[in-house]
Write a protein that holds these residues in place. Structure first.
Motif, PDB file in Angstrom:
ATOM      1  N   ARG A 130     -18.836  -6.036  30.122  1.00 23.29           N
ATOM      2  CA  ARG A 130     -19.716  -5.777  28.981  1.00 23.29           C
ATOM      3  C   ARG A 130     -19.547  -6.850  27.905  1.00 23.29           C
ATOM      4  N   GLY A 131     -18.323  -7.246  27.656  1.00 24.95           N
ATOM      5  CA  GLY A 131     -18.080  -8.273  26.654  1.00 24.95           C
ATOM      6  C   GLY A 131     -18.724  -9.595  27.012  1.00 24.95           C
ATOM      7  N   GLN A 132     -18.717  -9.921  28.308  1.00 27.93           N
ATOM      8  CA  GLN A 132     -19.323 -11.185  28.740  1.00 27.93           C
ATOM      9  C   GLN A 132     -20.835 -11.166  28.542  1.00 27.93           C
ATOM     10  N   VAL A 133     -21.500 -10.075  28.933  1.00 23.52           N
ATOM     11  CA  VAL A 133     -22.951 -10.030  28.754  1.00 23.52           C
ATOM     12  C   VAL A 133     -23.315  -9.896  27.278  1.00 23.52           C
ATOM     13  N   ALA A 134     -22.452  -9.252  26.490  1.00 26.02           N
ATOM     14  CA  ALA A 134     -22.701  -9.158  25.052  1.00 26.02           C
ATOM     15  C   ALA A 134     -22.631 -10.541  24.407  1.00 26.02           C
ATOM     16  N   GLU A 135     -21.645 -11.332  24.814  1.00 23.36           N
ATOM     17  CA  GLU A 135     -21.530 -12.681  24.260  1.00 23.36           C
ATOM     18  C   GLU A 135     -22.733 -13.535  24.655  1.00 23.36           C
ATOM     19  N   MET A 136     -23.192 -13.404  25.897  1.00 24.18           N
ATOM     20  CA  MET A 136     -24.387 -14.126  26.335  1.00 24.18           C
ATOM     21  C   MET A 136     -25.590 -13.737  25.478  1.00 24.18           C
ATOM     22  N   ALA A 137     -25.743 -12.433  25.237  1.00 26.08           N
ATOM     23  CA  ALA A 137     -26.870 -11.942  24.456  1.00 26.08           C
ATOM     24  C   ALA A 137     -26.816 -12.447  23.015  1.00 26.08           C
ATOM     25  N   LEU A 138     -25.631 -12.454  22.435  1.00 25.87           N
ATOM     26  CA  LEU A 138     -25.489 -12.945  21.058  1.00 25.87           C
ATOM     27  C   LEU A 138     -25.847 -14.425  20.961  1.00 25.87           C
ATOM     28  N   ARG A 139     -25.572 -15.177  21.992  1.00 26.44           N
ATOM     29  CA  ARG A 139     -25.901 -16.599  21.996  1.00 26.44           C
ATOM     30  C   ARG A 139     -27.393 -16.834  22.247  1.00 26.44           C
ATOM     31  N   ASP A 140     -27.986 -16.017  23.129  1.00 27.51           N
ATOM     32  CA  ASP A 140     -29.366 -16.239  23.554  1.00 27.51           C
ATOM     33  C   ASP A 140     -30.412 -15.570  22.671  1.00 27.51           C
ATOM     34  N   GLU A 141     -29.994 -14.572  21.891  1.00 27.88           N
ATOM     35  CA  GLU A 141     -30.934 -13.830  21.060  1.00 27.88           C
ATOM     36  C   GLU A 141     -30.635 -14.112  19.584  1.00 27.88           C
ATOM     37  N   PRO A 142     -31.359 -15.062  18.986  1.00 29.49           N
ATOM     38  CA  PRO A 142     -31.079 -15.453  17.593  1.00 29.49           C
ATOM     39  C   PRO A 142     -31.100 -14.290  16.620  1.00 29.49           C
ATOM     40  N   GLN A 143     -32.005 -13.325  16.845  1.00 33.48           N
ATOM     41  CA  GLN A 143     -32.097 -12.204  15.906  1.00 33.48           C
ATOM     42  C   GLN A 143     -30.845 -11.346  15.930  1.00 33.48           C
ATOM     43  N   MET A 144     -30.226 -11.224  17.114  1.00 35.87           N
ATOM     44  CA  MET A 144     -29.005 -10.436  17.200  1.00 35.87           C
ATOM     45  C   MET A 144     -27.830 -11.179  16.586  1.00 35.87           C
ATOM     46  N   ARG A 145     -27.788 -12.483  16.815  1.00 38.31           N
ATOM     47  CA  ARG A 145     -26.701 -13.252  16.224  1.00 38.31           C
ATOM     48  C   ARG A 145     -26.811 -13.253  14.702  1.00 38.31           C
ATOM     49  N   GLU A 146     -28.022 -13.398  14.189  1.00 30.26           N
ATOM     50  CA  GLU A 146     -28.223 -13.364  12.736  1.00 30.26           C
ATOM     51  C   GLU A 146     -27.828 -12.006  12.173  1.00 30.26           C
ATOM     52  N   ALA A 147     -28.180 -10.944  12.902  1.00 31.16           N
ATOM     53  CA  ALA A 147     -27.805  -9.598  12.452  1.00 31.16           C
ATOM     54  C   ALA A 147     -26.292  -9.439  12.427  1.00 31.16           C
ATOM     55  N   ALA A 148     -25.618  -9.998  13.426  1.00 33.63           N
ATOM     56  CA  ALA A 148     -24.159  -9.913  13.490  1.00 33.63           C
ATOM     57  C   ALA A 148     -23.513 -10.672  12.333  1.00 33.63           C
ATOM     58  N   GLU A 149     -24.019 -11.865  12.073  1.00 26.35           N
ATOM     59  CA  GLU A 149     -23.438 -12.690  11.012  1.00 26.35           C
ATOM     60  C   GLU A 149     -23.748 -12.146   9.621  1.00 26.35           C
ATOM     61  N   ALA A 150     -24.788 -11.302   9.523  1.00 19.06           N
ATOM     62  CA  ALA A 150     -25.173 -10.742   8.225  1.00 19.06           C
ATOM     63  C   ALA A 150     -24.487  -9.415   7.924  1.00 19.06           C
ATOM     64  N   LEU A 151     -23.741  -8.880   8.893  1.00 20.72           N
ATOM     65  CA  LEU A 151     -23.053  -7.609   8.661  1.00 20.72           C
ATOM     66  C   LEU A 151     -22.079  -7.737   7.491  1.00 20.72           C
ATOM     67  N   PRO A 152     -22.067  -6.780   6.578  1.00 19.02           N
ATOM     68  CA  PRO A 152     -21.225  -6.891   5.389  1.00 19.02           C
ATOM     69  C   PRO A 152     -19.742  -6.629   5.619  1.00 19.02           C
ATOM     70  N   GLY A 153     -19.415  -5.967   6.694  1.00 20.28           N
ATOM     71  CA  GLY A 153     -18.022  -5.573   6.905  1.00 20.28           C
ATOM     72  C   GLY A 153     -17.722  -4.275   6.183  1.00 20.28           C
ATOM     73  N   SER A 154     -16.720  -3.574   6.650  1.00 20.49           N
ATOM     74  CA  SER A 154     -16.356  -2.285   6.067  1.00 20.49           C
ATOM     75  C   SER A 154     -14.844  -2.127   6.122  1.00 20.49           C
ATOM     76  N   PRO A 155     -14.294  -1.174   5.373  1.00 20.14           N
ATOM     77  CA  PRO A 155     -12.844  -0.960   5.426  1.00 20.14           C
ATOM     78  C   PRO A 155     -12.393  -0.685   6.856  1.00 20.14           C
ATOM     79  N   PRO A 156     -11.248  -1.220   7.250  1.00 21.34           N
ATOM     80  CA  PRO A 156     -10.765  -1.018   8.627  1.00 21.34           C
ATOM     81  C   PRO A 156     -10.600   0.453   8.967  1.00 21.34           C
TER      82      PRO A 156
END
Length: 213
Positions: free
Chosen positions: A83-109
């Motif tokens: 799952r991690g491998q296909v998720a990484e592929m998707a994050l690289r190939d789908e700009p909208q998902m990568r942008e969404a990931a990089e825009a996440l604000p973060g939360s308390p652990p």
């Protein structure tokens, strides 16, 4: 500081040469399945990491795509690694998902609830309980890290596995790794094993955020 040094040294305890064949095998299988069944892969990535639905879909994938196992009669593969491998592929190939990931604000652990994990394991048949804690722990731990420091995890994307750049990216999230580690848990962090779980958690968190708008 001494604990931090110990933790980060453990991250790189695995020689690159020892993990490369396994990594290449997972990559080969994941690439093939993603090409043959993109809808099934998207369905997998939409499930909660470590959940029952994830296991159900992964069982279908494992049973239906034997042709993707080149030169092997069988392939022993953890769901989280695939799952991690296909998720990484998707994050690289789908700009909208990568942008969404990089825009996440973060939360308390949100540290893994050890008692809850042990309770889940206790429901398994007795013969299947031994040695299962880390299997249940790792995806929840990765979700804590990705949720608390999404940009730090996203910084792994352009790095090559087992490279100095990957090492630097993981060292940079060392504080988050410690913040997400429950007291009393003995877990030897290995970069090659942790990366796919982080990618899976990052993709899932970004997808959830996009779904909420």
């Amino acid at each position: 500081m001494m604990f931090a040094a110990f933790l980060l040294s453990a991250l790189f305890a695995d020689p690159a040469a020892a993990t490369q064949p396994k990594r290449e095998t997972v990559l080969e299988f994941a690439t093939c399945v993603r090409r043959r069944a993109p809808d099934r892969v998207r369905e997998l990535l939409a499930t909660e990491p470590g959940g029952e639905q994830e296991q159900r879909i992964m069982s279908v994938i494992a049973g239906a795509y034997n042709a993707c196992i080149t030169g092997r009669r069988s392939l022993s593969l953890q769901t989280g690694m695939f799952r991690g491998q296909v998720a990484e592929m998707a994050l690289r190939d789908e700009p909208q998902m990568r942008e969404a990931a990089e825009a996440l604000p973060g939360s308390p652990p949100l540290k893994p609830n050890v008692g809850s994990l042990e309770q889940q394991i206790s429901k398994l048949p007795a013969e299947r309980r031994d040695g299962r804690f880390i299997e249940y722990f790792r995806p929840v731990y990765a979700r804590c890290v990705a949720g608390a420091n999404p940009r730090g995890v996203a910084a792994l994307l352009p790095t090559v596995p087992a490279s100095a750049e990957e090492r630097g990216a993981i060292v940079a999230i060392g504080e988050t790794l410690m913040q997400c580690m429950p007291v009393g848990v003995s877990y030897r962090i290995i970069a090659s094993e942790l990366r796919p779980y982080l990618m899976s958690a990052l993709y899932y968190t970004a997808a959830q955020a996009r779904a909420k708008g």
